[in-house]
Scaffold this active site. Structure first.
Site, PDB file in Angstrom:
ATOM      1  N   SER A   7      40.715  51.132  37.720  1.00 53.01           N
ATOM      2  CA  SER A   7      40.556  51.676  39.134  1.00 53.01           C
ATOM      3  C   SER A   7      41.142  53.081  39.673  1.00 53.01           C
ATOM      4  O   SER A   7      42.357  52.592  39.305  1.00 53.01           O
ATOM      5  CB  SER A   7      40.875  50.210  39.222  1.00 53.01           C
ATOM      6  OG  SER A   7      40.831  50.763  41.595  1.00 53.01           O
ATOM      7  N   HIS A  32      36.240  52.681  38.274  1.00 48.39           N
ATOM      8  CA  HIS A  32      36.040  51.718  39.298  1.00 48.39           C
ATOM      9  C   HIS A  32      36.745  52.643  40.532  1.00 48.39           C
ATOM     10  O   HIS A  32      37.401  52.551  40.631  1.00 48.39           O
ATOM     11  CB  HIS A  32      36.488  49.827  39.132  1.00 48.39           C
ATOM     12  CG  HIS A  32      36.578  49.117  40.114  1.00 48.39           C
ATOM     13  ND1 HIS A  32      35.241  48.136  40.732  1.00 48.39           N
ATOM     14  CD2 HIS A  32      37.186  49.055  41.562  1.00 48.39           C
ATOM     15  CE1 HIS A  32      35.210  48.004  41.313  1.00 48.39           C
ATOM     16  NE2 HIS A  32      36.586  47.671  42.349  1.00 48.39           N
ATOM     17  N   ASP A  34      37.434  52.175  44.612  1.00 50.37           N
ATOM     18  CA  ASP A  34      37.177  51.066  45.471  1.00 50.37           C
ATOM     19  C   ASP A  34      37.336  52.023  46.694  1.00 50.37           C
ATOM     20  O   ASP A  34      38.060  52.881  47.257  1.00 50.37           O
ATOM     21  CB  ASP A  34      38.466  50.634  45.527  1.00 50.37           C
ATOM     22  CG  ASP A  34      38.817  48.927  44.653  1.00 50.37           C
ATOM     23  OD1 ASP A  34      37.980  48.614  44.462  1.00 50.37           O
ATOM     24  OD2 ASP A  34      39.579  49.419  43.279  1.00 50.37           O
ATOM     25  N   MET A  36      37.812  51.027  50.990  1.00 46.29           N
ATOM     26  CA  MET A  36      37.889  50.448  52.038  1.00 46.29           C
ATOM     27  C   MET A  36      38.232  51.352  52.953  1.00 46.29           C
ATOM     28  O   MET A  36      38.218  52.277  53.591  1.00 46.29           O
ATOM     29  CB  MET A  36      38.953  49.790  52.156  1.00 46.29           C
ATOM     30  CG  MET A  36      39.308  48.896  50.184  1.00 46.29           C
ATOM     31  SD  MET A  36      40.961  48.581  50.484  1.00 46.29           S
ATOM     32  CE  MET A  36      41.169  48.380  47.999  1.00 46.29           C
ATOM     33  N   HIS A  65      32.493  50.379  44.753  1.00 48.31           N
ATOM     34  CA  HIS A  65      32.990  49.356  45.509  1.00 48.31           C
ATOM     35  C   HIS A  65      33.366  49.335  46.573  1.00 48.31           C
ATOM     36  O   HIS A  65      34.282  49.865  46.815  1.00 48.31           O
ATOM     37  CB  HIS A  65      34.756  48.525  44.424  1.00 48.31           C
ATOM     38  CG  HIS A  65      34.809  46.975  45.538  1.00 48.31           C
ATOM     39  ND1 HIS A  65      36.183  46.339  44.883  1.00 48.31           N
ATOM     40  CD2 HIS A  65      33.771  46.517  45.523  1.00 48.31           C
ATOM     41  CE1 HIS A  65      36.125  45.174  45.649  1.00 48.31           C
ATOM     42  NE2 HIS A  65      34.732  45.029  46.232  1.00 48.31           N
ATOM     43  N   MET A  67      34.067  48.190  50.289  1.00 50.60           N
ATOM     44  CA  MET A  67      34.768  47.041  50.904  1.00 50.60           C
ATOM     45  C   MET A  67      34.976  47.669  52.244  1.00 50.60           C
ATOM     46  O   MET A  67      35.892  47.530  52.760  1.00 50.60           O
ATOM     47  CB  MET A  67      36.163  46.766  50.226  1.00 50.60           C
ATOM     48  CG  MET A  67      35.880  46.171  48.996  1.00 50.60           C
ATOM     49  SD  MET A  67      37.934  45.980  48.273  1.00 50.60           S
ATOM     50  CE  MET A  67      37.789  47.495  47.599  1.00 50.60           C
ATOM     51  N   MET A 136      35.217  38.742  42.910  1.00 47.00           N
ATOM     52  CA  MET A 136      37.210  39.098  43.075  1.00 47.00           C
ATOM     53  C   MET A 136      37.714  37.796  42.489  1.00 47.00           C
ATOM     54  O   MET A 136      37.793  36.883  43.649  1.00 47.00           O
ATOM     55  CB  MET A 136      37.145  38.872  44.271  1.00 47.00           C
ATOM     56  CG  MET A 136      36.690  40.404  45.768  1.00 47.00           C
ATOM     57  SD  MET A 136      37.446  42.069  44.575  1.00 47.00           S
ATOM     58  CE  MET A 136      38.380  41.945  44.423  1.00 47.00           C
ATOM     59  N   GLY A 141      42.023  45.024  49.065  1.00 46.96           N
ATOM     60  CA  GLY A 141      41.887  45.119  50.027  1.00 46.96           C
ATOM     61  C   GLY A 141      43.386  46.658  49.247  1.00 46.96           C
ATOM     62  O   GLY A 141      43.740  47.389  49.793  1.00 46.96           O
ATOM     63  N   ASP A 174      37.473  41.531  39.050  1.00 47.01           N
ATOM     64  CA  ASP A 174      38.093  42.756  39.360  1.00 47.01           C
ATOM     65  C   ASP A 174      39.703  41.673  40.175  1.00 47.01           C
ATOM     66  O   ASP A 174      39.596  41.014  41.159  1.00 47.01           O
ATOM     67  CB  ASP A 174      37.366  43.283  41.059  1.00 47.01           C
ATOM     68  CG  ASP A 174      38.360  44.131  41.975  1.00 47.01           C
ATOM     69  OD1 ASP A 174      38.807  44.796  40.806  1.00 47.01           O
ATOM     70  OD2 ASP A 174      37.788  45.062  42.594  1.00 47.01           O
ATOM     71  N   GLY A 175      40.683  42.333  40.415  1.00 52.49           N
ATOM     72  CA  GLY A 175      42.069  41.701  40.599  1.00 52.49           C
ATOM     73  C   GLY A 175      43.158  41.215  39.752  1.00 52.49           C
ATOM     74  O   GLY A 175      42.629  40.564  38.946  1.00 52.49           O
ATOM     75  N   GLY A 176      44.054  42.043  39.579  1.00 55.29           N
ATOM     76  CA  GLY A 176      44.989  41.699  38.546  1.00 55.29           C
ATOM     77  C   GLY A 176      45.031  41.083  37.168  1.00 55.29           C
ATOM     78  O   GLY A 176      45.332  40.253  36.845  1.00 55.29           O
TER      79      GLY A 176
HETATM   80  C1  DX5 Z   1      41.258  45.787  44.839  1.00 54.58           C
HETATM   81  C2  DX5 Z   1      40.691  46.617  44.555  1.00 54.58           C
HETATM   82  C3  DX5 Z   1      41.039  46.325  43.286  1.00 54.58           C
HETATM   83  C4  DX5 Z   1      42.103  46.975  42.774  1.00 54.58           C
HETATM   84  C5  DX5 Z   1      42.321  46.104  41.782  1.00 54.58           C
HETATM   85  O1  DX5 Z   1      40.594  45.465  46.523  1.00 54.58           O
HETATM   86  O2  DX5 Z   1      39.110  45.935  44.461  1.00 54.58           O
HETATM   87  O3  DX5 Z   1      39.602  46.897  42.929  1.00 54.58           O
HETATM   88  O4  DX5 Z   1      41.944  48.226  42.560  1.00 54.58           O
HETATM   89  O5  DX5 Z   1      43.460  46.797  41.008  1.00 54.58           O
HETATM   90  P1  DX5 Z   1      44.713  45.979  39.901  1.00 54.58           P
HETATM   91  O6  DX5 Z   1      44.139  45.881  38.461  1.00 54.58           O
HETATM   92  O7  DX5 Z   1      46.091  46.558  40.098  1.00 54.58           O
HETATM   93  O8  DX5 Z   1      44.564  44.353  40.917  1.00 54.58           O
HETATM   94 ZN    ZN Z   2      37.637  46.381  43.826  1.00 52.28          ZN
END
Ligand code: DX5
Ligand code: ZN
Length: 220
Positions: A7, A32, A34, A36, A65, A67, A136, A141, A174-176
């Protein structure tokens, strides 16, 4: 083996061009990105100008993505400037059918995403039109959060409904995502996984990318 999609949110914003070239050189096929708006999520990143600037530098699939509360106003620009997959949120304020149709009219792959508190069934009215699903595993965010493992259970629900309808739609999480949970995520059925901090934040990005990719091979 899952596709690992680094990302851009976790890249060094002072050197985006070099970051994109570097991440492609380690074998990344899907990047990826993001977007926002400070409204749908409590953070701002960048817009379609970033996609436009980076497009000539890379052959990677740009997985965008959105958001944002009103994606309908921006889909055409994201498509025109080189996005390949455009994902909007089920929870956004626009008509989802119109969003998906517009993405397709622009010749791009359409994705739909669910936040952690949204049930997977919210995707079902749109499944037949989708090319991509994004589950997610953190509240959207910010990068660098801890995965909410319960969110992985949604994958089986989505895949069962897809199988019932004879659909084969890749499911991305997506995330963590990190080396410690990538195997669990793979076993839960994730076909693609976003990895921000776990790749861009690693001292050796190539080694981290390889470890995640290999870690996603389901062990017997
Ligand atoms: C969060 C994003 C993710 C983010 C993931 O809102 O949508 O794509 O970049 O980052 P990591 O992998 O560090 O959780
Ligand atoms: Zn994302």
């Amino acid at each position: 083996m899952a596709i690992i999609a680094p990302s851009l949110l976790s890249a060094d914003f002072t050197r985006m061009g070099e970051e994109v070239r570097e991440i492609e050189a380690i074998g990344t096929k899907v990047l990826h990105i993001d977007i926002m708006d400070g409204h749908f999520v409590p953070n701002l990143t960048f817009g379609y100008s970033m996609v436009k600037a980076l497009r000539p530098l890379s052959q990677m699939v740009f997985d965008v993505h959105l958001m944002i509360s009103h994606p309908l106003d921006y889909i055409e620009q994201f498509a025109k400037y080189g996005s390949d997959i455009i994902t909007v949120h089920v929870e956004c304020d626009d008509d989802l059918g119109k969003c998906i149709d517009l993405i397709h009219a622009c010749g791009k792959k359409a994705g739909l995403s669910v936040k952690p508190k949204t049930s997977p069934e919210a995707l079902f009215p749109y499944l037949d039109k989708l090319d991509h699903i994004l589950v997610m595993t953190v509240e959207p965010g910010f990068g660098g959060q801890t995965m909410m493992p319960d969110c992985l259970d949604k994958i089986a629900v989505i895949k069962a409904e897809c199988a019932r309808r004879d659909l084969n739609i890749p499911v991305m999480i997506d995330g963590g995502v990190n080396a410690a949970n990538v195997q669990t995520a793979a076993k839960a059925g994730a076909d693609m996984m976003v990895a921000g901090n776990a790749v861009f934040g690693a001292p050796d990005r190539a080694a981290a990318f390889k470890a995640l990719t290999e870690g996603s091979v389901i062990a017997e």
